[in-house]
Design an enzyme around this catalytic site. Structure first.
Site, PDB file in Angstrom:
ATOM      1  N   LYS A 160      48.147  40.592  34.590  1.00 15.08           N
ATOM      2  CA  LYS A 160      46.772  40.377  35.025  1.00 15.08           C
ATOM      3  C   LYS A 160      45.845  40.806  33.890  1.00 15.08           C
ATOM      4  CE  LYS A 160      43.410  41.649  38.552  1.00 15.08           C
ATOM      5  NZ  LYS A 160      43.202  42.295  39.857  1.00 15.08           N
ATOM      6  N   LYS A 167      47.738  35.842  35.985  1.00 17.24           N
ATOM      7  CA  LYS A 167      46.366  35.699  36.463  1.00 17.24           C
ATOM      8  C   LYS A 167      45.391  36.026  35.354  1.00 17.24           C
ATOM      9  CE  LYS A 167      43.261  37.854  39.731  1.00 17.24           C
ATOM     10  NZ  LYS A 167      43.075  38.944  40.640  1.00 17.24           N
TER      11      LYS A 167
HETATM   12  C1  PBG Z   1      41.630  43.098  42.688  1.00 17.65           C
HETATM   13  C2  PBG Z   1      41.560  41.626  42.575  1.00 17.65           C
HETATM   14  C3  PBG Z   1      40.661  40.878  41.835  1.00 17.65           C
HETATM   15  C4  PBG Z   1      40.972  39.543  42.058  1.00 17.65           C
HETATM   16  C5  PBG Z   1      42.062  39.521  42.918  1.00 17.65           C
HETATM   17  N1  PBG Z   1      42.428  40.823  43.208  1.00 17.65           N
HETATM   18  C6  PBG Z   1      39.465  41.273  41.061  1.00 17.65           C
HETATM   19  C7  PBG Z   1      39.521  42.171  39.918  1.00 17.65           C
HETATM   20  O1  PBG Z   1      40.577  42.514  39.385  1.00 17.65           O
HETATM   21  O2  PBG Z   1      38.419  42.569  39.544  1.00 17.65           O
HETATM   22  C8  PBG Z   1      40.264  38.386  41.457  1.00 17.65           C
HETATM   23  C9  PBG Z   1      40.502  37.060  42.071  1.00 17.65           C
HETATM   24  C10 PBG Z   1      39.539  36.002  41.672  1.00 17.65           C
HETATM   25  O3  PBG Z   1      38.748  36.131  40.727  1.00 17.65           O
HETATM   26  O4  PBG Z   1      39.586  34.960  42.326  1.00 17.65           O
HETATM   27  N2  PBG Z   1      41.832  43.526  43.998  1.00 17.65           N
END
Ligand code: PBG
Length: 324
Positions: free
Chosen positions: A191, A244
């Protein structure tokens, strides 16, 4: 002469030699559940995506199920936030309630719970803050509590998104010791610290109040590190890996697909959705065609599963195409 165009001559032969097929069975639809009553509020930067309270969510659930989308990714927006995000591990927490509600309303839907703290902490970071940074190991302790509580509520799968070191091993242990050894974990293994999450943070009220997430999420410039992160999660017992965001990271999807035998997911995130919707609303692009092209590219790159806010629209198009 060798003429590749022979196999592009008409729609029949193009359909016959197409290498990648999208399938609604591969979609996971993210859904935002807000604590409270009578809430159906569109997220301004994500047209078509809403926050729902549980008393208004049934129509949405029914539509998802009828379209043949098998699974939801659940995000919660609690009423109470505190320094540690303790409402995330209450048995009556919003996602715990949501799981029980959805299991009754649409029992066929497979429920994946996002496991993180940023929606539950008053500072918006993904764990316990110590000296201005998220403390890894204190956060793991809370992650275990949240995991057990979500598992007890009836989640079908857990998906930790906080990028804490050792998160898969500690969740696996906690689940195994508490009667949930058959519950799978989909790791947000790779991520990135991405600006593409902006609209989600509005959607989930989870923007950090100060600083950023660069001490836990990955540097977008790094590829070898993605493999190291994924190696660790495989060793620690992840059942599915995720990359991601999706579109700027198709190379990483391909790398992981070639290296591991686990199913691979990718998250087509909020900023990717928002860009497409904004350009389509201006009439600058053909939104439907671009959506299908983007989703196809994720699958071609190697994603078996796609988390996407486009799931309902894409499923509708696929149904229309198959004539049913
Ligand atoms: C954190 C989380 C995030 C997203 C999914 N889980 C946000 C982040 O890391 O700030 C982002 C998903 C998206 O942008 O669609 N719980």
């Amino acid at each position: 002469m060798i003429r590749p165009r022979r196999l592009r001559k008409n729609i029949a032969i193009r359909d016959m030699v197409r290498e990648t097929q999208l399938d609604s069975a591969d979609f996971i639809y993210p859904i935002f559940i807000e604590e409270g009553e009578n809430i159906k509020k569109e997220i301004s930067s994500m047209p078509g995506i809403y926050r729902y309270s549980l008393d208004r969510i049934d129509e949405e659930l029914q539509e998802v199920a009828e379209l043949g989308i098998p699974s939801l990714m659940l995000f919660g927006i609690p009423k109470q936030k505190d320094a540690e995000g303790s409402s995330s591990w209450q048995d009556e927490g919003i996602v715990q309630q949501g799981i029980k509600h959805i299991k009754q309303a649409q029992p066929s839907l497979y429920l994946i719970a996002d496991v993180c703290f940023c929606e539950y902490t008053d500072h918006g970071h993904c764990g316990v803050m110590v000296n201005g940074d998220v403390d890894n190991d204190l956060t793991l302790t809370n992650l275990e509590k949240q995991s057990i509580s979500l598992a007890n509520a009836g989640a079908d799968m857990l998906a930790p998104s906080g990028m804490m070191d050792g998160m898969i091993a500690s969740m696996r242990d906690a689940l195994d010791l508490n009667g949930h050894s058959t519950l799978p974990i989909m790791s947000y293994a790779v991520k990135y610290a991405s600006s593409f999450y902006g609209p989600f943070r509005d959607a989930a009220d989870s923007a950090p109040a100060f600083g950023d997430r660069h001490t836990y999420q990955m540097d977008p410039a790094n590829r070898m590190e993605a493999l190291r992160e994924a190696d660790l999660d495989v060793e620690e017992g992840a059942d599915i890996l995720m990359v991601k965001p999706a579109l700027s990271y198709l190379d990483i999807i391909r790398d992981l697909k070639e290296r591991y035998s686990l199913p691979l997911a990718t998250y087509n995130v909020s900023g990717e959705y928002a860009m497409l919707k904004a350009a389509a609303a201006k009439g600058w692009i053909d939104g439907e065609k671009m959506m299908m092209e983007q989703l196809t590219s994720m699958k071609r790159a190697g994603a078996d599963l796609i988390l996407t806010y486009h799931a309902k629209e894409a499923a509708k198009l696929l149904l229309r195409k198959s004539g049913s």
